[in-house]
Design an enzyme around this catalytic site. Structure first.
Site, PDB file in Angstrom:
ATOM      1  CG  PHE A  94      -1.742  -0.982   1.543  1.00 58.42           C
ATOM      2  CD1 PHE A  94      -1.392  -2.199   2.151  1.00 58.42           C
ATOM      3  CD2 PHE A  94      -3.080  -0.862   1.000  1.00 58.42           C
ATOM      4  CE1 PHE A  94      -2.184  -3.255   2.420  1.00 58.42           C
ATOM      5  CE2 PHE A  94      -4.071  -2.056   1.322  1.00 58.42           C
ATOM      6  CZ  PHE A  94      -3.635  -3.315   2.069  1.00 58.42           C
ATOM      7  CG  ASP A  95       1.020   5.749  -1.708  1.00 62.13           C
ATOM      8  OD1 ASP A  95       0.314   6.781  -2.096  1.00 62.13           O
ATOM      9  OD2 ASP A  95       2.054   6.091  -1.055  1.00 62.13           O
ATOM     10  N   GLY A  96       0.925   5.307   1.172  1.00 65.04           N
ATOM     11  CA  GLY A  96       0.373   5.611   2.576  1.00 65.04           C
ATOM     12  C   GLY A  96      -0.764   6.875   2.156  1.00 65.04           C
ATOM     13  CG  PHE A  99      -4.193  -1.144  -3.275  1.00 62.08           C
ATOM     14  CD1 PHE A  99      -3.691  -1.952  -2.417  1.00 62.08           C
ATOM     15  CD2 PHE A  99      -5.315  -1.267  -3.968  1.00 62.08           C
ATOM     16  CE1 PHE A  99      -4.517  -3.392  -2.276  1.00 62.08           C
ATOM     17  CE2 PHE A  99      -5.961  -2.361  -4.030  1.00 62.08           C
ATOM     18  CZ  PHE A  99      -5.775  -3.566  -3.344  1.00 62.08           C
TER      19      PHE A  99
END
Lengths: 363, 285
Positions: A205-207, A322
């Site tokens: 995941f991106d943050g 993502f």
């Protein structure tokens, strides 16, 4: 564990009674089949992933036919080629990995309904459904629930199937889903395909604007990096607001804890990664503290301090990554990572740091 | 004693078309079409009033597309409404509803009245009535009130497309499995009756559906499998195809709750599988 479901999946008394009846009858019927296929889990307790037909299978040729020659020719072609299994699409490895996790969960908790539930959610015509089902049979995928709307948008149906995550090739549908409060992403496959684990589901995941809101990203875009660093340090102890994929990470965490409870931490078939452009020193603390305040764990947090994500992802080899910025999606794709774009937040108005001209509104 | 009467003063030639030999007679419950609680004259429109208009609209379009196509022939069934006979008949004329016959009966004998007609499908919003009809050998299906209202500016009462929902379980589920799954004899009997009535209806719908294109059809057919999963869905799709019916939409639940999905699908006619009481469909109540 119905906290796995978004809040408004909670129903009233009459609906509950109906739900129970359908469930009990279906279970009895399934058991009577005495098949080796695993029984689909009860939606209320499952983590439901809805995949579109074009993400599950490679329908690029057929799509072209539809765009050039229309619906009739397209459906006729699909029916004619019904017995030919389709080739895997971008979400296929992800789906296989979900199935692997399910087998491990069933071994440890044979009576539990807390499993992944995969639904084929498509606006394809029901006649095309036969080829889709044949292809699913060919690869022995455990997909037992279908929603084929024959042309209508499937977004309204996501809640009816208690969807936790929706994957599609159509960014408009994905955007609608996010606006409805359902985690969703537009899938992109790459030409180069990295070898992926077949024993562990790996999700990256991106943050900002994915797990977290885009509040900090807005600061970067409007006021620049220095202001951003100051701001993040100042508000280190104030949790960021939630982003569209936070609930999905939460659902993964709940399933992970089931493995930990049975001493399987070292052997857990789910691994999560945070891959963020933030730097650990200046803006990383806030992110980790936010996750902690939510009671969420992430297995590996990788702070890139602005370095490109592609090479790192190539090493991580997630089944899905993502991110909200197309720039990062493209970078990931170039080096063989399956990427999913989350069309949320201020990042949509920018490309590589520059404000995009507003496109002409499409039909 | 049930009584019958022909609609009076029907002049339009279209009505005569409906008396063709391949007319498919459907009996619709009067309580659905009109609000019989209010003592108005003409009666006010009921929840499923727009359904009758939709049927008429389909008939018109079918006649244009294919002169040999079967058409719907509508009978109005009025239970325990003897004293309102003339109001009911005049109301149908007032609204221009093309009703070929009226059947006035009592709650006790309505299934017998229906049996003595050549009705091919009885439609009611009351699941109890549908069940009773099926159990006594009268083909029946649920008529669903619409919860979606026409938007501002829509031509009044245009309900399009008309959506028919067939039971994938009734088509695709092998009966032997059902008794093993613990359903009672009565439930199995109702299942068989539901399957038979749905099959005949499906053949007619198939012919009608073939008159229209895949896109923009005023008639759409959906298939829903509640108990069955992938294999049963595939079986149902292929069986329907053998009947000449290419369904437009397909939903496979494999035990997931049907209520919320029905709310999305919004069918007008729901061919239920007869396995157990469908009263727990709050979306339709």
């Amino acid at each position: 564990m119905s906290e796995i479901k978004p809040d408004d999946a909670v129903a009233d008394g009459a609906q509950d009674a109906g739900e129970e009846k359908d469930w009990v009858a279906a279970k009895a019927f399934f058991d009577s089949l005495k098949t080796k296929k695993p029984r689909p889990p009860k939606p209320r307790y499952a983590v439901t992933i809805a995949v579109s037909s074009r993400t599950l299978f490679n329908l690029s040729e057929e799509r072209k036919l539809y765009e050039e020659e229309g619906l009739e020719k397209y459906v006729a072609y699909q029916v004619e080629h019904e017995s030919e299994p389709l080739k895997p699409g971008a979400a296929f490895p992800f789906v296989k990995a979900l199935m692997t996790v399910n087998s491990r969960l069933r071994e440890l908790y044979p009576d539990s309904e807390e499993l992944f539930d995969i639904v084929l959610m498509t606006n394809n015509h029901a006649q095309v459904g036969v080829r889709l089902i044949n292809s699913i049979n060919h690869y022995d995928l455990t997909i037992e629930r279908f929603c084929m709307t024959g042309g209508q948008s499937p977004i309204g149906y996501l809640k009816a199937y208690m969807t936790n995550l929706y994957l599609s090739k159509d960014s408009e549908k994905v955007q609608e889903a996010i606006e409805e409060g359902i985690a969703a992403a537009t899938m992109f496959s790459s030409d180069v395909e990295n070898q992926l684990s077949d024993t562990q589901l790996r999700v990256a995941f991106d943050g900002d604007a994915v797990l977290f809101s885009d509040e900090s990203e807005i600061i970067v875009k409007k006021h620049g990096l220095d202001t951003f660093f100051e701001h993040e340090k100042e508000f280190e102890n104030k949790p960021l607001a939630q982003g569209p994929l936070k609930c999905f990470l939460e659902a993964l965490g709940k399933l992970q804890r089931k493995f930990y409870a049975k001493n399987q931490r070292m052997n857990c078939p789910i691994r999560t990664f945070l891959v963020t452009a933030r730097s650990a020193a200046s803006s990383g603390a806030r992110v980790l503290k936010t996750l902690r305040s939510w009671g969420l764990e992430i297995d590996e947090a990788l702070f890139l301090a602005g370095a490109p994500k592609g090479p790192l992802l190539q090493k991580i080899r997630p089944h899905i990554f993502f991110d909200d910025q197309m720039f990062h999606i493209e970078g990931a794709q170039e080096l063989g990572t399956i990427a999913a774009h989350v069309p949320y937040g201020i990042g949509q108005k920018y490309h590589k740091g520059k404000l995009i001209e507003q496109p002409r509104s499409k039909k | 004693m049930p009584s019958f009467s022909l609609a009076h003063n029907v002049k339009n030639t279209f009505f005569l078309l409906q008396m063709r030999s391949n007319a498919f007679e459907i009996a619709v419950s009067c309580h659905a079409v009109f609000d019989t609680n209010l003592r108005t004259d003409p009666l006010s429109k009921g929840v499923a009033f727009s359904f009758i208009k939709a049927i008429q609209d389909i008939n018109e379009k079918l006649a244009v597309k294919n002169p040999k196509s079967p058409l719907f022939n509508v009978i109005l069934v009025a239970k325990d409404l003897q004293e309102h006979q003339s109001t009911i008949v005049s109301s149908t004329q007032h609204y221009g509803l093309q009703i070929s016959r009226f059947c006035f009966c009592n709650n006790e004998n309505f299934t017998q009245s229906l049996q003595s007609t050549s009705v091919k499908l009885f439609l009611s919003m009351q699941t109890d009535d549908v069940c009773r009809a099926l159990q006594e050998g009268v083909p029946a299906a649920l008529l669903c009130p619409q919860t979606r209202f026409p938007a501002e500016g829509d031509k009044e009462e245009v309900v399009s497309p008309l959506k028919v929902l067939l039971s994938g379980d009734a088509i695709g589920l092998p009966e032997e499995r059902l008794s093993e799954a613990g359903f009672s004899q009565l439930e199995l009997q109702t299942f068989r009756a539901a399957k038979a009535s749905m099959t005949e209806f499906a053949l007619v719908i198939a012919e009608m559906r073939r008159c229209f294109d895949r896109e923009d059809s005023p008639l759409r057919v959906a298939l829903m499998t509640v108990l069955g999963s992938r294999d049963e869905m595939a079986s149902a799709l292929l069986t329907a195809r053998d009947w000449g019916l290419e369904v437009d939409e397909a939903y496979c639940l494999a035990g997931a709750s049907r209520g919320p999905l029905l709310n999305c699908i919004q069918p007008h006619i729901l061919c239920y599988d007869g396995l157990y009481n469908v009263t727990e469909i709050p979306a339709l109540s």
